[in-house]
Design an enzyme around this catalytic site. Structure first.
Site, PDB file in Angstrom:
ATOM      1  N   SER A 132       8.492 -26.190  36.588  1.00 39.36           N
ATOM      2  CA  SER A 132       8.904 -24.870  36.141  1.00 39.36           C
ATOM      3  C   SER A 132      10.431 -24.792  36.034  1.00 39.36           C
ATOM      4  O   SER A 132      11.028 -25.526  35.254  1.00 39.36           O
ATOM      5  CB  SER A 132       8.327 -23.806  37.076  1.00 39.36           C
ATOM      6  OG  SER A 132       8.446 -22.523  36.519  1.00 39.36           O
ATOM      7  N   ASP A 154      -1.999 -21.589  32.100  1.00 37.51           N
ATOM      8  CA  ASP A 154      -0.773 -21.128  32.763  1.00 37.51           C
ATOM      9  C   ASP A 154      -0.401 -19.737  32.238  1.00 37.51           C
ATOM     10  O   ASP A 154      -0.189 -19.554  31.035  1.00 37.51           O
ATOM     11  CB  ASP A 154       0.352 -22.131  32.472  1.00 37.51           C
ATOM     12  CG  ASP A 154       1.609 -21.914  33.282  1.00 37.51           C
ATOM     13  OD1 ASP A 154       1.952 -20.742  33.538  1.00 37.51           O
ATOM     14  OD2 ASP A 154       2.254 -22.907  33.642  1.00 37.51           O
ATOM     15  N   HIS A 162      -0.385 -22.669  36.664  1.00 35.73           N
ATOM     16  CA  HIS A 162       1.005 -22.989  37.010  1.00 35.73           C
ATOM     17  C   HIS A 162       1.158 -23.451  38.459  1.00 35.73           C
ATOM     18  O   HIS A 162       2.265 -23.740  38.897  1.00 35.73           O
ATOM     19  CB  HIS A 162       1.874 -21.740  36.789  1.00 35.73           C
ATOM     20  CG  HIS A 162       3.340 -21.995  36.639  1.00 35.73           C
ATOM     21  ND1 HIS A 162       3.896 -22.619  35.540  1.00 35.73           N
ATOM     22  CD2 HIS A 162       4.394 -21.699  37.455  1.00 35.73           C
ATOM     23  CE1 HIS A 162       5.207 -22.692  35.671  1.00 35.73           C
ATOM     24  NE2 HIS A 162       5.539 -22.154  36.828  1.00 35.73           N
TER      25      HIS A 162
END
Length: 284
Positions: free
Chosen positions: A150, A226, A259
């Site tokens: 991320s 995600d 995620h």
């Protein structure tokens, strides 16, 4: 030699998982990091994989959740994970917003007060931390790679593209590839770097890859489920820039994955092997 404080050390897959703290000159305050030393490190220096975590994470997150130590022990790779930002700097409201400030250093060197005194994670990751690891641990500084998730994936990509000779390989999980174009970046970059978008582009992988190439293949895994995919991550922007600029990229979209670290732990072995191939080739 720069002193470090050992917070804790535990035996793990015949190696050592440790947590440490030191006084950082770059960030003008205490910084924490974790190191996993594989069994091979008891006998010789070993290659190093730096892992950069995402928003809200610490130096513990990857170590606890990814399940990387077992294979790292087999592959003979040291794992190093720094905290995601300085902490307790005295800056007003530094921890008031999970998307900015504490836990959200974005792996850049801030130029705007009051952040510029402490929030210099780019220089910390590329200069101070590797020097510290080389001083205190059996690390082969000629064999380094970098990975992240991320915000940390953003960090890994931008750092590797800006320092292609420092890292043997690079990979990312669900990276923020175009912070200049997405809400997370549009919130953080002006406050850290000011309003000049030229400064933003220096920390934007999609912009960097137009003019800077990494010599190896970049590996990215992205979960199709995600919740941040469409608004914040937008990997297709980086994919198009790589295609236009001739950068080798393997972008894998994984159906059903989100995620979280459940996603990362599922595919971490592929990333470790990706790095091991480059790291061990560099020291053979």
């Amino acid at each position: 030699m720069t002193p470090i404080e050992t917070i804790s050390e535990q035996r793990c897959f015949d190696g050592v998982q440790g947590f440490y703290r030191h006084a950082s000159e770059t960030c003008d305050g205490p910084m924490r990091f974790s190191v996993y030393r594989p069994p091979l490190a008891l006998r010789r220096t070993v290659p190093v994989l730096y892992y950069l975590s995402g928003l809200t994470c610490t130096e513990e997150t990857f170590v606890i959740k990814a399940g990387a130590q077992r294979l790292a022990a087999d592959l003979g790779i040291m794992l190093v994970s720094p905290d995601t930002s300085p902490r307790n700097t005295g800056i007003a409201d530094e921890a008031a917003d999970w998307e900015f400030g504490s836990g959200a250093g974005f792996y850049l060197d801030a130029t705007q007060a009051p952040w510029s005194r402490h929030f210099n994670m780019y220089s910390y990751v590329t200069l101070e931390l590797p020097r510290l690891i080389g001083e205190h641990f059996p690390a082969d500084r000629a064999a380094q790679s970098i990975c992240g998730h991320s915000m940390g994936g953003h960090g890994a990509l931008t750092i590797a593209l800006k320092n292609p000779l420092q890292y043997r390989s690079v990979s990312a999980f669900a990276p923020i590839v175009a912070p200049s174009q997405v809400p997370w970046g549009l919130k953080a970059l002006p406050r850290y770097l000011g309003e000049d978008r030229t400064a933003w582009s220096r920390y934007d992988a999609t912009e960097l890859v137009k003019n800077a190439k990494f010599p190896g293949t970049i590996l990215i895994d992205q979960g199709e489920a995600d919740k941040f995919l469409a608004e914040q991550l937008r990997p297709q922007l980086f994919e198009a820039a790589c295609r236009a600029g001739g950068q080798a990229l393997t972008l894998r979209t994984q159906p059903g994955y989100d995620h979280s670290y459940y996603f990362i732990s599922t595919f971490i072995a592929d990333h470790l092997r990706h790095h091991a191939a480059a790291l061990h080739a560099s020291v053979s």
